[in-house]
Design an enzyme around this catalytic site. Structure first.
Site, PDB file in Angstrom:
ATOM      1  N   HIS A 149       0.863  -1.186   0.000  1.00 24.51           N
ATOM      2  CA  HIS A 149       0.000   0.000   0.000  1.00 24.51           C
ATOM      3  C   HIS A 149       0.896   1.232   0.000  1.00 24.51           C
ATOM      4  O   HIS A 149       1.880   1.290   0.734  1.00 24.51           O
ATOM      5  CB  HIS A 149      -0.905   0.016   1.236  1.00 24.51           C
ATOM      6  CG  HIS A 149      -1.958   1.081   1.204  1.00 24.51           C
ATOM      7  ND1 HIS A 149      -1.663   2.423   1.353  1.00 24.51           N
ATOM      8  CD2 HIS A 149      -3.302   1.008   1.030  1.00 24.51           C
ATOM      9  CE1 HIS A 149      -2.792   3.128   1.273  1.00 24.51           C
ATOM     10  NE2 HIS A 149      -3.790   2.298   1.082  1.00 24.51           N
ATOM     11  N   GLY A 250       7.065  22.436  10.005  1.00 24.10           N
ATOM     12  CA  GLY A 250       8.222  21.569  10.057  1.00 24.10           C
ATOM     13  C   GLY A 250       9.256  21.910   8.998  1.00 24.10           C
ATOM     14  O   GLY A 250       9.051  22.790   8.155  1.00 24.10           O
ATOM     15  N   PRO A 251      10.365  21.198   9.006  1.00 24.21           N
ATOM     16  CA  PRO A 251      11.481  21.500   8.101  1.00 24.21           C
ATOM     17  C   PRO A 251      11.209  21.039   6.677  1.00 24.21           C
ATOM     18  O   PRO A 251      10.353  20.186   6.441  1.00 24.21           O
ATOM     19  CB  PRO A 251      12.639  20.702   8.721  1.00 24.21           C
ATOM     20  CG  PRO A 251      11.960  19.535   9.371  1.00 24.21           C
ATOM     21  CD  PRO A 251      10.668  20.072   9.917  1.00 24.21           C
ATOM     22  N   VAL A 254      13.622  15.878   4.686  1.00 24.25           N
ATOM     23  CA  VAL A 254      13.041  14.612   5.139  1.00 24.25           C
ATOM     24  C   VAL A 254      14.021  13.857   6.019  1.00 24.25           C
ATOM     25  O   VAL A 254      15.205  13.722   5.683  1.00 24.25           O
ATOM     26  CB  VAL A 254      12.663  13.731   3.933  1.00 24.25           C
ATOM     27  CG1 VAL A 254      12.258  12.333   4.392  1.00 24.25           C
ATOM     28  CG2 VAL A 254      11.524  14.354   3.156  1.00 24.25           C
ATOM     29  N   GLY A 259       9.901  10.046   7.066  1.00 25.96           N
ATOM     30  CA  GLY A 259       9.152  10.495   5.908  1.00 25.96           C
ATOM     31  C   GLY A 259       8.431  11.799   6.185  1.00 25.96           C
ATOM     32  O   GLY A 259       8.909  12.646   6.940  1.00 25.96           O
TER      33      GLY A 259
END
Length: 367
Positions: A149, A250-251, A254, A259
């Protein structure tokens, strides 16, 4: 194989009304709470990306659901620890309201678990979702994760939904989604995108649009003849997508073990899957394309063709069951499958609870 479903008990918080207040009276109780607190609204103030993004501290009572999709569906020790993390959360007087575990769907085939929370305030829902997410980030390493998935992150997707349709409840779902996104991005350093009414753009960003930027619908590797997704990573394509479309919170870098996350607020979505009597995933993908609105099929339907144990299925999101319901989807897939591919529908099923079931759980938790 029918994938496992189990329902957990309640996790209740202090509710700013009497224990005997029925759920249908909560709107009136909320008005009294607002009056006594001197607050006159619950709408989230939007600012630009450099601003505070003005989160409301209002605790207006509502009926909300939140689905948290975690990229783990095989290791019960990890899953149990994530679920149990909610029972270790202390009372927070700043988030009055009830937040309970409504449903857990462990999908071992897809190596994915859906956790449904129901709550009476956006703050209670947000704290519950953040708690689950924090434990998942602690225990799961996306670099070691493989599944059939698609996924973009450990905390792959969080969706907030109103359980009643009125003029105000969607704004409460939006408030909850933005609070969750801020917590993930600013407190945990997880690149977090927002969609639906939680978007900060003039026009709403869709979940599919965000996913498409990061190649969500394209398998990244093959394991034999099986297509496998690994999630957002440090590869050049994903880094370019981050630079071109920075996350809301957030930054813009990654962490490969985590993720990225997508958080949004939309009307209730029904997850409806249709199993076919063929092992050919290409057939399932073709039928999925045809049934989806994007492919010219049914309105308010998104679909993917995926492999499951000993077969394939068309996994559908029904974005508005009033426009296209499960029966219409089943009929469409059955007709196209038989006429064009000579395959039949084995069965269809849904992976979550209905709005009515979730509302009853919330009412029982309050009474």
């Amino acid at each position: 194989m029918v994938r496992g479903v189990f329902v957990l008990g309640r996790l209740c918080r202090d509710l700013g009304v009497t224990p005997t207040t029925p759920i249908h009276r909560l709107t009136g109780a909320a008005q009294q709470c607002r009056a006594s607190a001197g607050r006159d609204g619950h709408m989230l103030n939007q600012t630009n990306r450099e601003g505070s993004k003005g989160f409301s501290t209002d605790h207006t009572l509502s009926e909300l659901a939140c689905n948290v999709y975690i990229s783990e569906g095989k290791d019960r020790t990890i899953i149990d620890a994530i679920v149990d993390s909610l029972s270790n959360t202390g009372t927070d007087s700043s988030s009055k309201g009830v937040s309970i575990m409504g449903h857990v769907f462990i999908d071992s085939t897809y190596n994915r678990t859906g956790i449904t929370l129901v709550g009476s305030t956006s703050s209670a829902i947000a704290q519950g979702a953040a708690t689950v997410s924090a434990k998942a980030l602690e225990l799961i390493d996306l670099r070691k994760h493989r599944a059939t998935h698609p996924r973009l992150g450990v905390v792959d997707h969080i969706s907030c939904h109103p359980l009643v349709q009125d003029g105000n409840t969607m704004s409460h779902a939006r408030d909850a989604a933005r609070k969750i996104a801020r917590l993930l991005g600013e407190e945990y350093g997880l690149p977090t995108y927002v969609y639906g009414t939680a978007s900060y753009h003039d026009g709403e960003t869709s979940l599919a649009e965000i996913r498409r930027r990061f190649g969500y619908f394209k398998p990244q590797t093959m394991h034999g003849t099986t297509q496998v997704w690994k999630g957002a990573s440090l590869d050049a394509e994903h880094q370019a997508a981050l630079r071109a479309h920075p996350p809301a919170f957030g930054p813009s870098v990654v962490r490969p073990e985590w993720g990225i996350a997508c958080v949004g607020s939309v009307p209730w979505v029904v997850n409806h899957n249709v199993v076919l009597n063929t092992p050919d995933v290409a057939v399932a993908k073709d039928i999925a394309r045809r049934v989806s609105e994007r492919g010219g099929g049914l309105q308010a339907v998104q679909a993917m063709g995926l492999e499951v144990d000993n077969g394939v299925e068309v996994a559908c999101n029904l974005l508005d069951s009033g426009v296209s319901d499960a029966t219409q989807v089943d009929d469409f897939i059955s007709r196209v499958g038989q006429q064009d591919f000579g395959v039949q529908v084995v069965r269809s099923y849904q992976t979550g609870k209905t709005i009515q079931e979730l509302r009853r759980q919330l009412e029982n938790a309050i009474l």
